[in-house]
Enzyme design. Structure first.
Site, PDB file in Angstrom:
ATOM      1  CG  HIS A 131       2.209  -0.383   4.547  1.00 48.40           C
ATOM      2  ND1 HIS A 131       1.894  -1.344   5.487  1.00 48.40           N
ATOM      3  CD2 HIS A 131       1.095   0.388   4.392  1.00 48.40           C
ATOM      4  CE1 HIS A 131       0.652  -1.165   5.902  1.00 48.40           C
ATOM      5  NE2 HIS A 131       0.141  -0.124   5.251  1.00 48.40           N
ATOM      6  CG  ASP A 155      -2.082  -0.915   1.107  1.00 49.46           C
ATOM      7  OD1 ASP A 155      -2.106  -1.695   0.138  1.00 49.46           O
ATOM      8  OD2 ASP A 155      -2.960  -0.897   1.990  1.00 49.46           O
TER       9      ASP A 155
END
Length: 719
Positions: A239, A87
């Site tokens: 992430h 993300d």
């Protein structure tokens, strides 16, 4: 001195171009703020909300939620398949490292990108697609969509798709909401968003395994968190942006081979589900709109970077100039104000002087000008050169019938020609030049010629002051004259590179003028041109602060614009004309390597870049950091106020006009910037500008001796 010539075709364009440049600069800064999440960013933390309106099938279902067609279903990843999801990227540092690890271990993943990051780093998005990864949407600005309307959601999606199309030539049907978690954590605030997302044709992808790498708990803990139990399939949340991701990269490099040895495959989402790809190529208008967007974003970053460099340059120039002015003007004042100071061995200078007054349509001012000269404490002759006036200027002077005042008439040929005509008819070797809208104090001529006691001095700059400073625009010009021009002249005097003898009050040796060929009409700034020529011929040019002259400054924005446009463009012409001095030897080379760079930096480059302070002030006030921006701007203003107060003290002027200094910096500087930018455009496009006559009111008078209250006599002359 030439009559006004009209070029109406060009004026609108020339006025619009500088404004257009300002608008483009502000637009680029706005765009940069937009793609750097400084505009419309939303980082709120949503409190806990009930979930009684969320279907049980969703709460107990898989991490892939399909609400397309009005029905809510979920999917899970098959056993022994892992979908790694990353993300918040792409990040210029960490995403390439993640991609390197995935490529090293022949693994595919899904990257949920934000539009802001994709717009800034499109090459990384293209690499994701080229290496077989899927790209999903994570909104443009990363807001919590549960706080926003359908219109804002559509806008976030469309902008995200625009960035993706421009970066990689695709659009995606995969979506992950910011601040999302697992299906079981869906609540009454997030569920309506998920339903709406489905109605727009998207699959919502959350996760069922959270590595919690964003906490940076350590590599071993990240690996344990990311490992599915009992051979189950999983969508793992990681992430590649949003902070330091060293632990994520190291954990990934160990996690991939460990799980592959246990029989796991690392697929992108549609590969893992054996479904058609969620990334669809785009073409035509959609593709070109995306590419145009990426180009604009890249341009905004480049322009902003250039503006930041410009801001640094102007900061150095402003501080350097203020430092030089404060130090060297003090040196000049102490030197010239010593009790026994003498300009040279032949002091005092008592020989008579010829005063040249070129005049074109100065009927409102010329009587004041000539009568002020008649009060001179120094022996003079006055030559009024009427340059083809049509308002009876010459007749007014002739009707005065004053001794030692001669009127010379000529057809309109311009100010330089008028001055050369006056020089040819002058009887004396010391020549004073002034404008037809200026008045002298009784001591002005005497003080102006005293430096000629030094035989090395070829020209002297007087102290020009604004006579009509009772209006706001007049007060601003008064500040500029006292602070800018006169402090500058003190500084340039000490550095021996005075760039300009003001046309309102200047003196010359006849021999110096004749050696350089007299006044030239090659430029619109004949006073700057002749001053530079005299420097290059080896003469000294000095500043006589006590030789005060009171001139009528423009009283309207249009008139001020016309005057400064001519000045700035003429200065550029003079610098260009004398550019060879940079490479010459002797006095010319010294002036070229000291004077020309200083004039170019302080009179051309610095004013052109000065509005960057205000542009970044606006940017900082809107996008932050607001407090630091305000402190920095007031810091610069404080430095300017110190210089202004010091210059006013040196000139023995009251400090009252400085009340308007902040407003001058905000408004007046912008006008001067646009004028200078217009001059640059004229120069670069090869435009030509004629001398323009300014309208005068003839209401300027001079205080006696330069101080005290004005006592008006007949015709507005002060005693």
């Amino acid at each position: 001195m030439a009559p006004r010539t009209s070029r109406r075709r060009w004026l609108p364009l020339r006025y619009l171009l500088p404004v257009l440049v300002l608008v483009v600069m502000l637009a680029m800064l706005m765009l940069r703020g937009y793609v750097h999440s400084e505009i419309l960013a939303d980082f709120r933390v949503r409190p806990a909300v009930e979930n009684d309106k969320v279907p049980v099938s969703i709460l107990e279902g898989g991490p892939v939620i399909d609400t397309r067609g009005g029905k809510a279903t979920t999917l899970r990843v098959p056993d022994h398949r892992i979908v790694l999801t990353f993300d918040d990227g792409p990040d210029p540092v960490w995403t390439p490292k993640v991609l390197d690890i995935l490529k090293k271990h022949d693994a595919h993943a899904v990257f949920f990108i934000t539009g802001t990051m994709a717009s800034r780093y499109p090459d990384i998005v293209q690499r994701m697609v080229d290496e077989g990864h899927e790209v999903g949407l994570h909104t443009f600005n990363h807001p919590d969509l549960s706080y926003h309307s359908h219109k804002r959601i559509d806008w976030e999606l469309s902008q995200n798709q625009l960035a993706l199309a421009g970066a990689a030539g695709i659009r995606s049907s995969l979506f992950r909401p910011p601040y999302s978690s697992m299906s079981q954590n869906m609540d009454n605030a997030s569920w309506p968003v998920t339903e709406y997302i489905g109605s727009r044709g998207y699959l919502t992808v959350v996760n069922d395994t959270d590595s919690e790498d964003w906490r940076r708990p350590g590599v071993d803990r990240i690996i344990r968190n990311a490992t599915p139990k009992g051979g189950k399939g999983a969508i793992v949340l990681m992430h590649d942006s949003g902070g330091e991701r060293h632990q994520t990269v190291e954990a990934l490099d160990r996690f991939l081979p460990q799980m592959q040895q246990r029989g796991y495959q690392f697929k992108n989402l549609t590969e893992a589900l054996d479904a058609p790809s969620g990334d669809i190529p785009v073409s035509g208008l959609e593709l070109w709109k995306g590419k145009a967007w990426i180009w604009l974003v890249q341009a905004s970053d480049d322009i902003t970077g250039t503006l930041v460099v410009g801001l640094s340059v102007i900061g150095v120039l402003v501080l350097g100039r203020f430092g030089l002015m404060l130090a060297l003007s003090g040196v000049h004042a102490r030197r010239t104000r010593r009790r026994r100071f003498r300009w040279g061995p032949d002091a005092p200078v008592t020989e008579p002087v010829s005063v040249l007054v070129p005049a074109y349509n100065e009927a409102k001012c010329i009587e004041n000008t000539v009568r002020s000269l008649m009060r001179s404490e120094h022996p003079i002759e006055v030559l009024v050169i009427d340059d083809g006036s049509t308002d009876g200027t010459a007749r007014i002077v002739e009707a005065m019938g004053l001794p030692n005042v001669r009127v010379i008439r000529q057809l309109n040929a311009g100010k330089p020609a008028a001055l050369n005509r006056g020089l040819a008819n002058a009887r004396h070797d010391l020549i004073v030049m002034m404008d037809g809208d200026t008045v002298f104090e009784p001591a002005t001529v005497r003080e102006l010629v005293q430096p000629f006691a030094d035989p090395r001095v070829g020209a002297v700059a007087g102290n020009a002051k604004v006579g009509n400073k009772d209006t706001l625009i007049g007060a601003w010009q008064h500040i500029e004259y006292v602070m800018g021009f006169n402090l500058d002249r003190r500084m340039y005097d000490v550095l021996q590179c005075m760039p300009t003898i003001p046309g309102a009050v200047g003196a010359f040796r006849r021999s110096a003028l004749e050696r350089v060929g007299g006044m030239s009409d090659d430029t619109l700034a004949e006073d700057t041109d002749i001053t530079m020529a005299i420097h290059r011929d080896g003469w000294r040019v000095v500043y006589a602060e006590k030789a005060r002259a009171w001139t009528e400054a423009p009283e309207s924005v249009q008139q001020l614009w016309s005057q400064r446009y001519r000045w700035s463009y003429g200065t550029m012409q003079a610098i260009w004309k004398h550019r060879r001095a940079l490479f010459e030897r002797g006095p010319s080379g010294r002036f070229g390597r000291v004077g020309l760079p200083l004039v170019s930096l302080f009179m051309v480059v610095a004013p052109l870049l000065a509005p960057l302070f205000d542009i970044f002030l606006i940017y900082g006030l809107v996008f932050g950091p607001t407090e630091k921006t305000i402190v920095a701007w007031f810091g610069v203003l404080a430095i300017q106020a110190v210089c202004a107060a010091y210059s006013f003290r040196l000139d023995r002027e009251p400090l009252t006009p400085l009340i308007s200094l902040p407003l001058q910096q905000i408004l007046y500087r912008q006008l001067m910037y646009v004028v200078l930018l217009q001059s640059w455009i004229t120069a670069l496009t090869g435009g030509r500008l004629r001398w323009q006559k300014l309208r005068r009111n003839g209401g300027v008078s001079a205080p006696p001796g330069g101080s005290g209250e004005r006592r008006p006599l007949a015709n507005g002359i002060s005693a």
